[in-house]
Design a protein around this motif. Structure first.
Motif, PDB file in Angstrom:
ATOM      1  N   GLY A 193       0.759  -1.242   0.000  1.00  0.00           N
ATOM      2  CA  GLY A 193       0.000   0.000   0.000  1.00  0.00           C
ATOM      3  C   GLY A 193       0.785   1.285   0.000  1.00  0.00           C
ATOM      4  N   ALA A 194       2.065   1.257  -0.371  1.00  0.00           N
ATOM      5  CA  ALA A 194       2.812   2.508  -0.469  1.00  0.00           C
ATOM      6  C   ALA A 194       2.310   3.309  -1.670  1.00  0.00           C
ATOM      7  CB  ALA A 194       4.310   2.237  -0.595  1.00  0.00           C
ATOM      8  N   HIS A 195       2.453   4.615  -1.588  1.00  0.00           N
ATOM      9  CA  HIS A 195       1.949   5.484  -2.651  1.00  0.00           C
ATOM     10  C   HIS A 195       3.009   5.864  -3.668  1.00  0.00           C
ATOM     11  CE1 HIS A 195      -0.848   6.257   0.805  1.00  0.00           C
ATOM     12  NE2 HIS A 195      -1.706   5.989  -0.148  1.00  0.00           N
ATOM     13  N   GLY A 196       4.270   5.540  -3.418  1.00  0.00           N
ATOM     14  CA  GLY A 196       5.324   5.870  -4.366  1.00  0.00           C
ATOM     15  C   GLY A 196       6.682   5.506  -3.820  1.00  0.00           C
ATOM     16  N   VAL A 197       7.664   5.454  -4.716  1.00  0.00           N
ATOM     17  CA  VAL A 197       9.049   5.121  -4.356  1.00  0.00           C
ATOM     18  C   VAL A 197       9.940   6.254  -4.824  1.00  0.00           C
ATOM     19  CG1 VAL A 197      10.947   3.477  -4.649  1.00  0.00           C
ATOM     20  CG2 VAL A 197       8.569   2.657  -4.563  1.00  0.00           C
ATOM     21  N   LEU A 198      10.830   6.682  -3.945  1.00  0.00           N
ATOM     22  CA  LEU A 198      11.711   7.817  -4.201  1.00  0.00           C
ATOM     23  C   LEU A 198      13.148   7.313  -4.346  1.00  0.00           C
ATOM     24  CD1 LEU A 198      11.763  10.946  -4.337  1.00  0.00           C
ATOM     25  CD2 LEU A 198      12.177  10.925  -1.870  1.00  0.00           C
ATOM     26  N   LEU A 199      13.818   7.709  -5.433  1.00  0.00           N
ATOM     27  CA  LEU A 199      15.190   7.282  -5.714  1.00  0.00           C
ATOM     28  C   LEU A 199      16.113   8.484  -5.802  1.00  0.00           C
ATOM     29  CD1 LEU A 199      14.496   4.883  -8.742  1.00  0.00           C
ATOM     30  CD2 LEU A 199      14.478   4.275  -6.328  1.00  0.00           C
ATOM     31  N   PRO A 200      17.382   8.321  -5.402  1.00  0.00           N
ATOM     32  CA  PRO A 200      18.358   9.384  -5.690  1.00  0.00           C
ATOM     33  C   PRO A 200      18.678   9.393  -7.182  1.00  0.00           C
ATOM     34  CG  PRO A 200      19.154   7.849  -3.991  1.00  0.00           C
ATOM     35  CD  PRO A 200      17.967   7.218  -4.633  1.00  0.00           C
ATOM     36  N   GLN A 201      19.037  10.554  -7.686  1.00  0.00           N
ATOM     37  CA  GLN A 201      19.344  10.654  -9.114  1.00  0.00           C
ATOM     38  C   GLN A 201      20.695  10.033  -9.432  1.00  0.00           C
ATOM     39  OE1 GLN A 201      19.024  14.660 -10.615  1.00  0.00           O
ATOM     40  NE2 GLN A 201      18.322  13.926 -12.597  1.00  0.00           N
ATOM     41  N   ARG A 202      21.605  10.013  -8.462  1.00  0.00           N
ATOM     42  CA  ARG A 202      22.946   9.462  -8.685  1.00  0.00           C
ATOM     43  C   ARG A 202      23.213   8.317  -7.709  1.00  0.00           C
ATOM     44  NH1 ARG A 202      26.906  14.396  -8.106  1.00  0.00           N
ATOM     45  NH2 ARG A 202      25.610  14.677  -6.264  1.00  0.00           N
ATOM     46  N   ARG A 203      24.161   7.474  -8.106  1.00  0.00           N
ATOM     47  CA  ARG A 203      24.592   6.339  -7.276  1.00  0.00           C
ATOM     48  C   ARG A 203      23.407   5.481  -6.829  1.00  0.00           C
ATOM     49  NH1 ARG A 203      27.856  10.560  -5.682  1.00  0.00           N
ATOM     50  NH2 ARG A 203      26.502  11.058  -3.942  1.00  0.00           N
ATOM     51  N   SER A 204      22.552   5.173  -7.770  1.00  0.00           N
ATOM     52  CA  SER A 204      21.399   4.334  -7.481  1.00  0.00           C
ATOM     53  C   SER A 204      20.980   3.609  -8.742  1.00  0.00           C
ATOM     54  CB  SER A 204      20.234   5.181  -6.954  1.00  0.00           C
ATOM     55  OG  SER A 204      19.066   4.389  -6.795  1.00  0.00           O
ATOM     56  N   ALA A 205      20.454   2.416  -8.581  1.00  0.00           N
ATOM     57  CA  ALA A 205      19.914   1.681  -9.723  1.00  0.00           C
ATOM     58  C   ALA A 205      18.685   2.402 -10.249  1.00  0.00           C
ATOM     59  CB  ALA A 205      19.561   0.253  -9.308  1.00  0.00           C
ATOM     60  N   GLY A 206      18.443   2.249 -11.544  1.00  0.00           N
ATOM     61  CA  GLY A 206      17.253   2.811 -12.160  1.00  0.00           C
ATOM     62  C   GLY A 206      16.277   1.719 -12.546  1.00  0.00           C
ATOM     63  N   MET A 207      15.172   2.126 -13.142  1.00  0.00           N
ATOM     64  CA  MET A 207      14.138   1.173 -13.530  1.00  0.00           C
ATOM     65  C   MET A 207      14.497   0.556 -14.878  1.00  0.00           C
ATOM     66  SD  MET A 207      11.831   0.178 -11.659  1.00  0.00           S
ATOM     67  CE  MET A 207      10.932  -1.348 -11.888  1.00  0.00           C
ATOM     68  N   THR A 208      15.469  -0.356 -14.855  1.00  0.00           N
ATOM     69  CA  THR A 208      15.903  -1.053 -16.059  1.00  0.00           C
ATOM     70  C   THR A 208      15.039  -2.292 -16.273  1.00  0.00           C
ATOM     71  OG1 THR A 208      17.493  -2.396 -14.823  1.00  0.00           O
ATOM     72  CG2 THR A 208      18.268  -0.267 -15.652  1.00  0.00           C
ATOM     73  N   ALA A 209      15.358  -3.031 -17.350  1.00  0.00           N
ATOM     74  CA  ALA A 209      14.605  -4.261 -17.629  1.00  0.00           C
ATOM     75  C   ALA A 209      14.737  -5.267 -16.493  1.00  0.00           C
ATOM     76  CB  ALA A 209      15.089  -4.876 -18.937  1.00  0.00           C
ATOM     77  N   VAL A 210      15.930  -5.326 -15.889  1.00  0.00           N
ATOM     78  CA  VAL A 210      16.137  -6.254 -14.770  1.00  0.00           C
ATOM     79  C   VAL A 210      15.253  -5.863 -13.590  1.00  0.00           C
ATOM     80  CG1 VAL A 210      17.826  -7.137 -13.112  1.00  0.00           C
ATOM     81  CG2 VAL A 210      18.496  -6.768 -15.497  1.00  0.00           C
ATOM     82  N   ALA A 211      15.182  -4.553 -13.305  1.00  0.00           N
ATOM     83  CA  ALA A 211      14.321  -4.089 -12.211  1.00  0.00           C
ATOM     84  C   ALA A 211      12.849  -4.345 -12.530  1.00  0.00           C
ATOM     85  CB  ALA A 211      14.568  -2.606 -11.947  1.00  0.00           C
ATOM     86  N   TRP A 212      12.469  -4.148 -13.791  1.00  0.00           N
ATOM     87  CA  TRP A 212      11.090  -4.437 -14.200  1.00  0.00           C
ATOM     88  C   TRP A 212      10.736  -5.891 -13.931  1.00  0.00           C
ATOM     89  CZ3 TRP A 212       6.824  -1.954 -15.243  1.00  0.00           C
ATOM     90  CH2 TRP A 212       6.860  -0.652 -15.708  1.00  0.00           C
ATOM     91  N   ARG A 213      11.630  -6.802 -14.310  1.00  0.00           N
ATOM     92  CA  ARG A 213      11.349  -8.234 -14.101  1.00  0.00           C
ATOM     93  C   ARG A 213      11.226  -8.548 -12.622  1.00  0.00           C
ATOM     94  NH1 ARG A 213      15.576  -9.179 -17.837  1.00  0.00           N
ATOM     95  NH2 ARG A 213      16.822 -10.185 -16.223  1.00  0.00           N
ATOM     96  N   SER A 214      12.120  -7.969 -11.803  1.00  0.00           N
ATOM     97  CA  SER A 214      12.071  -8.237 -10.361  1.00  0.00           C
ATOM     98  C   SER A 214      10.801  -7.680  -9.726  1.00  0.00           C
ATOM     99  CB  SER A 214      13.306  -7.632  -9.674  1.00  0.00           C
ATOM    100  OG  SER A 214      14.493  -8.230 -10.145  1.00  0.00           O
ATOM    101  N   SER A 215      10.289  -6.602 -10.288  1.00  0.00           N
ATOM    102  CA  SER A 215       9.066  -6.020  -9.729  1.00  0.00           C
ATOM    103  C   SER A 215       7.821  -6.764 -10.179  1.00  0.00           C
ATOM    104  CB  SER A 215       8.942  -4.550 -10.144  1.00  0.00           C
ATOM    105  OG  SER A 215       8.565  -4.430 -11.506  1.00  0.00           O
ATOM    106  N   ALA A 216       7.991  -7.742 -11.089  1.00  0.00           N
ATOM    107  CA  ALA A 216       6.860  -8.527 -11.614  1.00  0.00           C
ATOM    108  C   ALA A 216       5.788  -7.624 -12.223  1.00  0.00           C
ATOM    109  CB  ALA A 216       6.260  -9.414 -10.523  1.00  0.00           C
TER     110      ALA A 216
END
Length: 319
Positions: A193-216
Motif C-alpha cells: 500500500g505505499a503510494h510511491g518510491v523515491l530514488l536518488p538521481q545518482r549512485r542508485s539503480a534505475g528502472m531497467t529491464a532487470v528491475a522491471w522483471r524483479s518487480s513482476a
C-alpha cells in the motif's frame, strides 16, 4: 649599377634611404623581450599530437551521441529467457524482434503469443541486423525493446498520496545499486500500500529491464520519482508533515515497536552494503531495526523493506 637599373623590382622605392637607418627604432629592445610559452604539442596547428587529440575528442563525441541515442530509444533485452520473463511480467515494450529463420521452441512460441496478446509489434529482422542491434550479445534470435522509464517528480508522489484519502506512505531508497533489489523493493511497496518510491538521481539503480522483471510488472502500478538531492527531499517532506523512519541494524527499537506506522510516513531503505548513509540518518526522525534470531547479522535490503512495510500495513489495518 643596381640603383640605375630600370627593371621592375630593381628600382629603389622613392623616399627610402640608402644604407643603414640611424637608430634601431626599438627593434633591438623588442628582440630582447621574452616570448610567450611554447604551446603544448596537442595545441599546435597541424601537429601530429594535435591531430591525434582531435581524433580522440571526435571519437568520444560520437560515443556520447550513440549513448544518448540509445538512452532515448530505451533498453534492448536479449535472450530467450530474459525476453520471455519480461513479456510474462507485463513490462512495457515497444517491439519484439525475432531473427529470420529462428529455431522455435516453447519459449519463442510463448513470447510471440504473449506479445501479440498484449499488442506488442513482432518484427522479423535478419540475424546480422539483430547482432548489430544487440552489440554482439547472445540473443538466441530474440530481443525486446523497452522504452525509457518515465519518472515522476517527488512532489507528485506526495500529491497522489494525499489524494488517496489515506495517510501518505512513501518508500525512499538510499543508494541501492542492484536493479534486482530495486525491483523487489518496488514490488513490496506496491503490495503493502505505499503510494510511491523515491530514488536518488545518482549512485542508485534505475528502472531497467532487470528491475522491471524483479518487480513482476508492479512498477506499472506505483509511481517512481528521482530526487536530485535525497536528503534535501526528505527535509522537504518533513516540513510537509511526514515522519521519516530509516531502517538501521543498529537502531534502538525494532519494527515491532514502530508507533509511527499509522502516521504520514517515509520509510528509508539503505544500500546493500553500508546501509543508511550517515547524512541520511540525520534527516530521520527515528531509526528501526528488524528483529532477527541470534547469529544473523542483517537482511537483504529488499527483504528488510518487505518486512518493515508488512508491519506498517498490519498496524494501519488495525488502527
Amino acid at each position: 649599377m643596381a640603383g640605375n637599373d630600370k627593371r621592375r623590382g630593381a628600382v629603389r622605392k622613392s623616399g627610402t634611404k640608402k644604407g643603414m637607418v640611424v637608430g634601431s627604432g626599438g627593434q633591438r629592445r623588442k628582440a630582447l623581450e621574452g616570448k610567450k610559452p611554447t604551446p603544448k604539442a596537442e595545441n599546435r596547428f597541424n601537429h601530429p599530437a594535435k591531430r591525434k587529440a582531435d581524433a580522440q575528442k571526435q571519437a568520444q563525441q560520437q560515443r556520447d551521441k550513440r549513448r544518448r541515442e540509445a538512452e532515448n530509444q530505451g533498453e534492448l533485452v536479449a535472450g530467450r529467457n530474459p525476453v520471455l520473463e519480461c513479456v510474462r511480467a507485463g513490462v512495457p515494450t515497444t517491439a519484439l524482434y525475432a531473427a529470420e529463420g529462428i529455431d522455435t521452441d516453447d519459449r519463442v512460441t510463448e513470447a510471440v503469443r504473449l506479445a501479440a496478446d498484449q499488442g506488442i509489434s513482432v518484427v522479423e529482422v535478419p540475424r546480422t541486423e539483430l547482432d548489430r542491434m544487440t552489440s554482439g550479445a547472445v540473443h538466441q534470435g530474440l530481443a525486446l525493446r523497452i522504452p525509457p522509464y518515465q519518472y515522476s517528480e517527488p512532489d507528485d508522489l506526495l500529491t497522489a498520496a494525499r489524494d488517496s484519502g489515506l495517510p501518505p506512505l512513501l518508500v525512499a531508497v538510499d543508494g541501492v545499486t542492484d536493479p534486482r533489489n530495486l525491483g523487489a523493493v518496488v514490488r513490496s511497496a506496491a503490495a503493502f500500500g505505499a503510494h510511491g518510491v523515491l530514488l536518488p538521481q545518482r549512485r542508485s539503480a534505475g528502472m531497467t529491464a532487470v528491475a522491471w522483471r524483479s518487480s513482476a510488472g508492479t512498477a506499472a502500478r506505483i509511481p517512481l520519482a528521482r530526487a536530485t538531492n535525497l536528503n534535501r527531499t526528505l527535509k522537504s517532506l518533513r516540513s510537509e508533515g511526514l515522519m521519516v523512519v530509516g531502517l538501521d541494524a543498529d537502531a534502538d527499537i525494532t519494527s515491532d515497536e514502530l508507533e509511527l506506522a499509522t502516521e504520514p510516513l517515509v520509510l528509508v531503505v539503505g544500500s546493500e552494503g553500508r546501509g543508511l548513509a550517515r547524512l541520511t540518518k540525520q534527516y530521520c526522525d527515528q531509526t528501526v531495526s528488524i528483529p532477527m534470531s541470534p547469529g544473523v547479522e542483517s537482511l537483504n535490503a529488499s527483504v528488510a523493506a518487505g518486512v518493515a512495510l508488512s508491519e506498517i500495513a498490519r498496524r494501519r489495518r488495525l488502527s
